[in-house]
Design a protein around this motif. Sequence first.
Motif, PDB file in Angstrom:
ATOM      1  N   GLU A 174       0.797  -1.226   0.000  1.00  0.00           N
ATOM      2  CA  GLU A 174       0.000   0.000   0.000  1.00  0.00           C
ATOM      3  C   GLU A 174       0.830   1.276   0.000  1.00  0.00           C
ATOM      4  N   LEU A 175       2.069   1.204  -0.451  1.00  0.00           N
ATOM      5  CA  LEU A 175       2.905   2.396  -0.638  1.00  0.00           C
ATOM      6  C   LEU A 175       3.371   2.435  -2.081  1.00  0.00           C
ATOM      7  N   GLY A 176       3.441   3.660  -2.642  1.00  0.00           N
ATOM      8  CA  GLY A 176       3.894   3.822  -4.016  1.00  0.00           C
ATOM      9  C   GLY A 176       2.742   4.197  -4.919  1.00  0.00           C
ATOM     10  N   SER A 177       2.798   3.688  -6.145  1.00  0.00           N
ATOM     11  CA  SER A 177       1.751   3.986  -7.134  1.00  0.00           C
ATOM     12  C   SER A 177       0.602   3.007  -6.917  1.00  0.00           C
ATOM     13  N   CYS A 178      -0.353   3.430  -6.114  1.00  0.00           N
ATOM     14  CA  CYS A 178      -1.418   2.525  -5.664  1.00  0.00           C
ATOM     15  C   CYS A 178      -2.803   3.081  -5.979  1.00  0.00           C
ATOM     16  N   HIS A 179      -3.760   2.160  -6.053  1.00  0.00           N
ATOM     17  CA  HIS A 179      -5.167   2.546  -6.162  1.00  0.00           C
ATOM     18  C   HIS A 179      -5.832   2.242  -4.824  1.00  0.00           C
ATOM     19  N   TYR A 180      -6.473   3.240  -4.259  1.00  0.00           N
ATOM     20  CA  TYR A 180      -7.167   3.096  -2.978  1.00  0.00           C
ATOM     21  C   TYR A 180      -8.667   3.175  -3.236  1.00  0.00           C
ATOM     22  N   GLN A 181      -9.381   2.197  -2.705  1.00  0.00           N
ATOM     23  CA  GLN A 181     -10.825   2.118  -2.939  1.00  0.00           C
ATOM     24  C   GLN A 181     -11.574   3.313  -2.372  1.00  0.00           C
ATOM     25  N   ASP A 182     -11.089   3.846  -1.219  1.00  0.00           N
ATOM     26  CA  ASP A 182     -11.829   4.935  -0.573  1.00  0.00           C
ATOM     27  C   ASP A 182     -10.895   5.847   0.220  1.00  0.00           C
ATOM     28  N   ALA A 183     -10.691   7.051  -0.273  1.00  0.00           N
ATOM     29  CA  ALA A 183      -9.861   8.039   0.417  1.00  0.00           C
ATOM     30  C   ALA A 183     -10.481   8.417   1.762  1.00  0.00           C
ATOM     31  N   CYS A 184     -11.789   8.271   1.880  1.00  0.00           N
ATOM     32  CA  CYS A 184     -12.451   8.578   3.150  1.00  0.00           C
ATOM     33  C   CYS A 184     -11.969   7.625   4.244  1.00  0.00           C
ATOM     34  N   ASP A 185     -11.701   6.367   3.886  1.00  0.00           N
ATOM     35  CA  ASP A 185     -11.168   5.414   4.856  1.00  0.00           C
ATOM     36  C   ASP A 185      -9.784   5.834   5.330  1.00  0.00           C
ATOM     37  N   ILE A 186      -8.977   6.368   4.409  1.00  0.00           N
ATOM     38  CA  ILE A 186      -7.638   6.845   4.779  1.00  0.00           C
ATOM     39  C   ILE A 186      -7.760   7.971   5.795  1.00  0.00           C
ATOM     40  N   LEU A 187      -8.677   8.899   5.538  1.00  0.00           N
ATOM     41  CA  LEU A 187      -8.872  10.008   6.474  1.00  0.00           C
ATOM     42  C   LEU A 187      -9.357   9.495   7.835  1.00  0.00           C
ATOM     43  N   ASN A 188     -10.228   8.483   7.833  1.00  0.00           N
ATOM     44  CA  ASN A 188     -10.718   7.920   9.090  1.00  0.00           C
ATOM     45  C   ASN A 188      -9.602   7.233   9.875  1.00  0.00           C
ATOM     46  N   GLN A 189      -8.611   6.677   9.167  1.00  0.00           N
ATOM     47  CA  GLN A 189      -7.465   6.074   9.845  1.00  0.00           C
ATOM     48  C   GLN A 189      -6.575   7.150  10.453  1.00  0.00           C
ATOM     49  N   LEU A 190      -6.400   8.248   9.717  1.00  0.00           N
ATOM     50  CA  LEU A 190      -5.559   9.339  10.213  1.00  0.00           C
ATOM     51  C   LEU A 190      -6.229  10.079  11.361  1.00  0.00           C
ATOM     52  N   ILE A 191      -7.536  10.307  11.225  1.00  0.00           N
ATOM     53  CA  ILE A 191      -8.299  11.034  12.243  1.00  0.00           C
ATOM     54  C   ILE A 191      -9.579  10.245  12.503  1.00  0.00           C
ATOM     55  N   PRO A 192      -9.561   9.334  13.480  1.00  0.00           N
ATOM     56  CA  PRO A 192     -10.708   8.451  13.719  1.00  0.00           C
ATOM     57  C   PRO A 192     -12.000   9.219  13.971  1.00  0.00           C
ATOM     58  N   PRO A 193     -13.120   8.722  13.432  1.00  0.00           N
ATOM     59  CA  PRO A 193     -14.417   9.345  13.703  1.00  0.00           C
ATOM     60  C   PRO A 193     -14.653   9.465  15.198  1.00  0.00           C
ATOM     61  N   GLY A 194     -15.248  10.566  15.602  1.00  0.00           N
ATOM     62  CA  GLY A 194     -15.487  10.818  17.021  1.00  0.00           C
ATOM     63  C   GLY A 194     -14.451  11.729  17.630  1.00  0.00           C
ATOM     64  N   GLN A 195     -13.274  11.800  17.017  1.00  0.00           N
ATOM     65  CA  GLN A 195     -12.250  12.729  17.495  1.00  0.00           C
ATOM     66  C   GLN A 195     -12.471  14.094  16.854  1.00  0.00           C
ATOM     67  N   ASP A 196     -12.127  15.144  17.604  1.00  0.00           N
ATOM     68  CA  ASP A 196     -12.174  16.478  17.016  1.00  0.00           C
ATOM     69  C   ASP A 196     -11.147  16.568  15.902  1.00  0.00           C
ATOM     70  N   CYS A 197     -11.448  17.390  14.908  1.00  0.00           N
ATOM     71  CA  CYS A 197     -10.481  17.627  13.853  1.00  0.00           C
ATOM     72  C   CYS A 197      -9.275  18.336  14.455  1.00  0.00           C
ATOM     73  N   PRO A 198      -8.087  18.055  13.951  1.00  0.00           N
ATOM     74  CA  PRO A 198      -6.890  18.689  14.513  1.00  0.00           C
ATOM     75  C   PRO A 198      -6.858  20.178  14.228  1.00  0.00           C
ATOM     76  N   GLU A 199      -6.086  20.874  15.018  1.00  0.00           N
ATOM     77  CA  GLU A 199      -5.881  22.298  14.761  1.00  0.00           C
ATOM     78  C   GLU A 199      -5.008  22.467  13.524  1.00  0.00           C
ATOM     79  N   PRO A 200      -5.221  23.532  12.761  1.00  0.00           N
ATOM     80  CA  PRO A 200      -6.200  24.603  13.013  1.00  0.00           C
ATOM     81  C   PRO A 200      -7.567  24.354  12.402  1.00  0.00           C
ATOM     82  N   LEU A 201      -7.813  23.164  11.846  1.00  0.00           N
ATOM     83  CA  LEU A 201      -9.119  22.884  11.248  1.00  0.00           C
ATOM     84  C   LEU A 201     -10.245  23.097  12.255  1.00  0.00           C
ATOM     85  N   HIS A 202     -10.040  22.592  13.483  1.00  0.00           N
ATOM     86  CA  HIS A 202     -11.070  22.714  14.516  1.00  0.00           C
ATOM     87  C   HIS A 202     -11.410  24.177  14.785  1.00  0.00           C
ATOM     88  N   THR A 203     -10.392  25.007  14.913  1.00  0.00           N
ATOM     89  CA  THR A 203     -10.607  26.429  15.197  1.00  0.00           C
ATOM     90  C   THR A 203     -11.441  27.110  14.120  1.00  0.00           C
TER      91      THR A 203
END
Length: 199
Positions: free
Chosen positions: A108-137
């Motif tokens: 999963e590194l390099g020239s890859c096809h990912y089925q859902d970028a939303c899943d990647i975002l959920n891994q980086l910032i799990p649902p239920g957590q506040d968005c990191p700063e400065p997005l939250h602000t």
Amino acid sequence: MDKCVTLTVLLSVVAAVLQPQVNCTSFSLKKVRNLQVQGFDWKNCGQPDVPAVLKTLTLSPDPIAIPGDLTASATGSTSVELAAPLSLNVILEKEVAGFWVKVPCVEELGSCHYQDACDILNQLIPPGQDCPEPLHTYGLPCRCPFKAGSYSLPQSDFYLPYVELPYWLTNGNYRVQGVLASQGKELGCLKVSLSIHSN
């Protein structure tokens, strides 16, 4: 694609290349003490009528030191809601002896096809957590769905921590293209070029 959508595309591309959740023991990951990113450049690469576009992106200083401080601002827009599933096709190229060589997709590194970028975002910032700063602000979303509209990230300061990279990604010139799509329709395309130097 305002700050949120802009950062979504950028985070998706970066996450696709440096996704921290991936088990990459075969890559001989190493903690980089001093990393510099220089010559950062970007451009939209989609058709003129694609709904999601990055309008401005400014990063400083140049070179960017990791670990170190980064100042960034961005604006963008999307004319449609960006909701799961959002496929992401990433092409990563490295300059070798004057030629651009496509880096294959391995673990999963390099020239890859990912089925859902939303899943990647959920891994980086799990649902239920506040968005990191400065997005939250600024009240900007950090996960899908992203409503249609314009987004803007005012000039903001970030701290970039130490990173662990595969040995082949620690020095050289790189080009990354990310194409975001839904149900076979291209929603946006972004190309980024940069040089990475480490010791």
